[in-house]
Scaffold this motif. Structure first.
Motif, PDB file in Angstrom:
ATOM      1  N   THR A 279      13.622   2.235   5.337  1.00  0.00           N
ATOM      2  CA  THR A 279      12.950   3.524   5.248  1.00  0.00           C
ATOM      3  C   THR A 279      11.608   3.414   5.961  1.00  0.00           C
ATOM      4  O   THR A 279      11.134   2.307   6.275  1.00  0.00           O
ATOM      5  N   SER A 280      10.988   4.546   6.197  1.00  0.00           N
ATOM      6  CA  SER A 280       9.687   4.528   6.870  1.00  0.00           C
ATOM      7  C   SER A 280       8.663   3.718   6.073  1.00  0.00           C
ATOM      8  O   SER A 280       7.891   2.937   6.637  1.00  0.00           O
ATOM      9  N   ARG A 281       8.636   3.903   4.769  1.00  0.00           N
ATOM     10  CA  ARG A 281       7.665   3.174   3.954  1.00  0.00           C
ATOM     11  C   ARG A 281       7.942   1.672   4.017  1.00  0.00           C
ATOM     12  O   ARG A 281       7.008   0.857   4.147  1.00  0.00           O
ATOM     13  N   GLU A 282       9.189   1.285   3.914  1.00  0.00           N
ATOM     14  CA  GLU A 282       9.539  -0.128   4.017  1.00  0.00           C
ATOM     15  C   GLU A 282       9.118  -0.695   5.373  1.00  0.00           C
ATOM     16  O   GLU A 282       8.625  -1.828   5.458  1.00  0.00           O
ATOM     17  N   ARG A 283       9.302   0.094   6.408  1.00  0.00           N
ATOM     18  CA  ARG A 283       8.946  -0.332   7.770  1.00  0.00           C
ATOM     19  C   ARG A 283       7.443  -0.575   7.886  1.00  0.00           C
ATOM     20  O   ARG A 283       6.991  -1.592   8.425  1.00  0.00           O
ATOM     21  N   VAL A 284       6.656   0.357   7.369  1.00  0.00           N
ATOM     22  CA  VAL A 284       5.197   0.223   7.429  1.00  0.00           C
ATOM     23  C   VAL A 284       4.729  -0.961   6.589  1.00  0.00           C
ATOM     24  O   VAL A 284       3.888  -1.764   7.025  1.00  0.00           O
ATOM     25  N   MET A 285       5.254  -1.090   5.387  1.00  0.00           N
ATOM     26  CA  MET A 285       4.841  -2.185   4.516  1.00  0.00           C
ATOM     27  C   MET A 285       5.200  -3.538   5.121  1.00  0.00           C
ATOM     28  O   MET A 285       4.416  -4.489   5.054  1.00  0.00           O
ATOM     29  N   ALA A 286       6.367  -3.622   5.726  1.00  0.00           N
ATOM     30  CA  ALA A 286       6.760  -4.878   6.376  1.00  0.00           C
ATOM     31  C   ALA A 286       5.784  -5.223   7.494  1.00  0.00           C
ATOM     32  O   ALA A 286       5.292  -6.356   7.587  1.00  0.00           O
ATOM     33  N   ALA A 287       5.488  -4.252   8.350  1.00  0.00           N
ATOM     34  CA  ALA A 287       4.571  -4.508   9.463  1.00  0.00           C
ATOM     35  C   ALA A 287       3.196  -4.925   8.965  1.00  0.00           C
ATOM     36  O   ALA A 287       2.577  -5.853   9.504  1.00  0.00           O
TER      37      ALA A 287
END
Length: 368
Positions: free
Chosen positions: A2-10
């Motif tokens: 998800t977008s949130r998962e993507r941002v948190m990972a980065a």
């Protein structure tokens, strides 16, 4: 992801499925881009270009000021649509007593004056009718607006407040305030502390409402250097910023802290990291080497921005945009640590095709 998962990972220096991206448009440019694409709402546009973040601020409900307002600001400036107290010659006043006017082109505002331009002593600050804390948007209202953003999808939500320094110079005048930091330090520090209390409380309400990231926004640099010395940053600004960050983190220890300033931040990067910032924006490519920043700080910060709005987007070809954005993604996105977006508001000299090229490259495929 998800977008949130993507941002948190980065932001935690893990490799996401693709580099996350954010949006940063002038309102008039966004409207033009939407019309060009045939898209009707801002949220539709965000989804179309794959924006992974949504941004929210804390509002004011100031009945004393509202009763004095006598008009709505026109043109296409950043403050267009806001209520103000209008004076002669197009000058308008906000709730902080700051006077501005729109430029002749109707695209930008210029500072005219503030309530503290003539004061000399700390005691004179008390002569101003400071806004009451109770006029800050209620916690219940902030909660509802953040919940409404959550309902749009699993996006990373960033709250946003001003850097107290920005409001200090607006109220005092930039030249005056910068001089204060050297010859009237007591006044400069007192103004930072007083204004910091407002933005700390606004930020705390956003954090309690569940934002993932807190932005502190306000320029402290030119394209060549800081506007002041490192000693001034350490004495006058850093303690107030740290106090804000500590209050935010006390509510949510996992909160990510974002700092925005245009210009060359090379001299202050280590200080910003020590202050407690996790994300630095915009890493402006006209005055900072984005690749050198990745090499030196890639394991300590997340870079947010990096795409030139002065040269690449307005003056490059579609092929130039694809090539440069791909280069940034491949180098600076390695191992996480990058949220790519324009290095500030996309200006109205930018071809629509180049904006589309930026987000097509981020998404890895044509969007229309």
């Amino acid at each position: 992801m998800t977008s949130r998962e993507r941002v948190m990972a980065a932001c935690h220096h893990q490799t996401p499925d693709r580099v996350p991206c954010d949006t940063w448009f002038r309102d008039d440019v966004r409207e033009k881009f939407m019309a060009w694409l045939g898209i009707e709402t801002e949220e539709e546009l965000n989804k179309f270009i794959g924006s992974d973040l949504r941004t929210i601020g804390c509002k004011w409900n100031n009945p004393e000021y509202d009763a004095k307002c006598n008009g709505i600001l026109g043109d296409h400036v950043e403050l267009t649509g806001g209520k103000f107290i209008f004076h002669e010659d197009g000058i308008f006043e906000d709730m902080w007593g700051v006077l501005q006017r729109n430029g002749k082109d109707g695209l930008y505002t210029e500072w005219v004056g503030g309530p503290f331009t003539e004061i000399e002593d700390v005691e004179e600050l008390d002569d101003f009718n400071w806004p009451k804390m109770e006029y800050i948007e209620s916690q219940e209202s902030v909660n509802k607006r953040v919940q409404a953003l959550r309902a749009l999808g699993d996006y990373a939500i960033q709250g946003s407040v001003s850097n107290p320094y920005k409001q200090c110079w607006h109220m005092r005048g930039m030249e005056n305030f910068l001089c204060d930091t050297l010859v009237n330090e007591e006044l400069a520090i007192e103004m930072m502390q007083r204004l910091g209390k407002y933005y700390k409380e606004m930020g705390c309400r956003l954090v309690r409402a569940g934002v993932d990231i807190m932005r502190i926004v306000g320029d402290i640099a030119t394209q060549n250097s800081l506007l002041f010395s490192l000693d001034v940053y350490r004495k006058v600004m850093k303690p107030v910023l740290q106090d804000m960050i500590q209050a935010f983190k006390a509510i949510n220890p996992d909160l990510l802290i974002f700092f925005h300033s245009d210009g060359c931040l090379d001299m202050v990067m280590d200080e910003l990291i020590d202050t407690g910032f996790d994300i630095i924006n915009p890493i402006q490519p006209e005055c900072m080497d984005v690749f050198a920043v990745k090499d030196k700080y890639g394991d300590k910060i997340t870079m947010h921005g990096t795409v030139s709005i002065q040269e690449l987007l307005p003056h490059g070809s579609v092929e130039d945009v694809h090539r440069e954005v791909r280069k940034i993604i491949d180098y600076c996105g390695k191992g996480g640590g990058l949220i790519i977006c324009p290095a500030n508001l996309i200006q109205n000299d930018t071809p629509m095709e180049n904006i589309l090229a930026l987000y097509e490259e981020v998404n890895g495929h044509p969007l229309r």
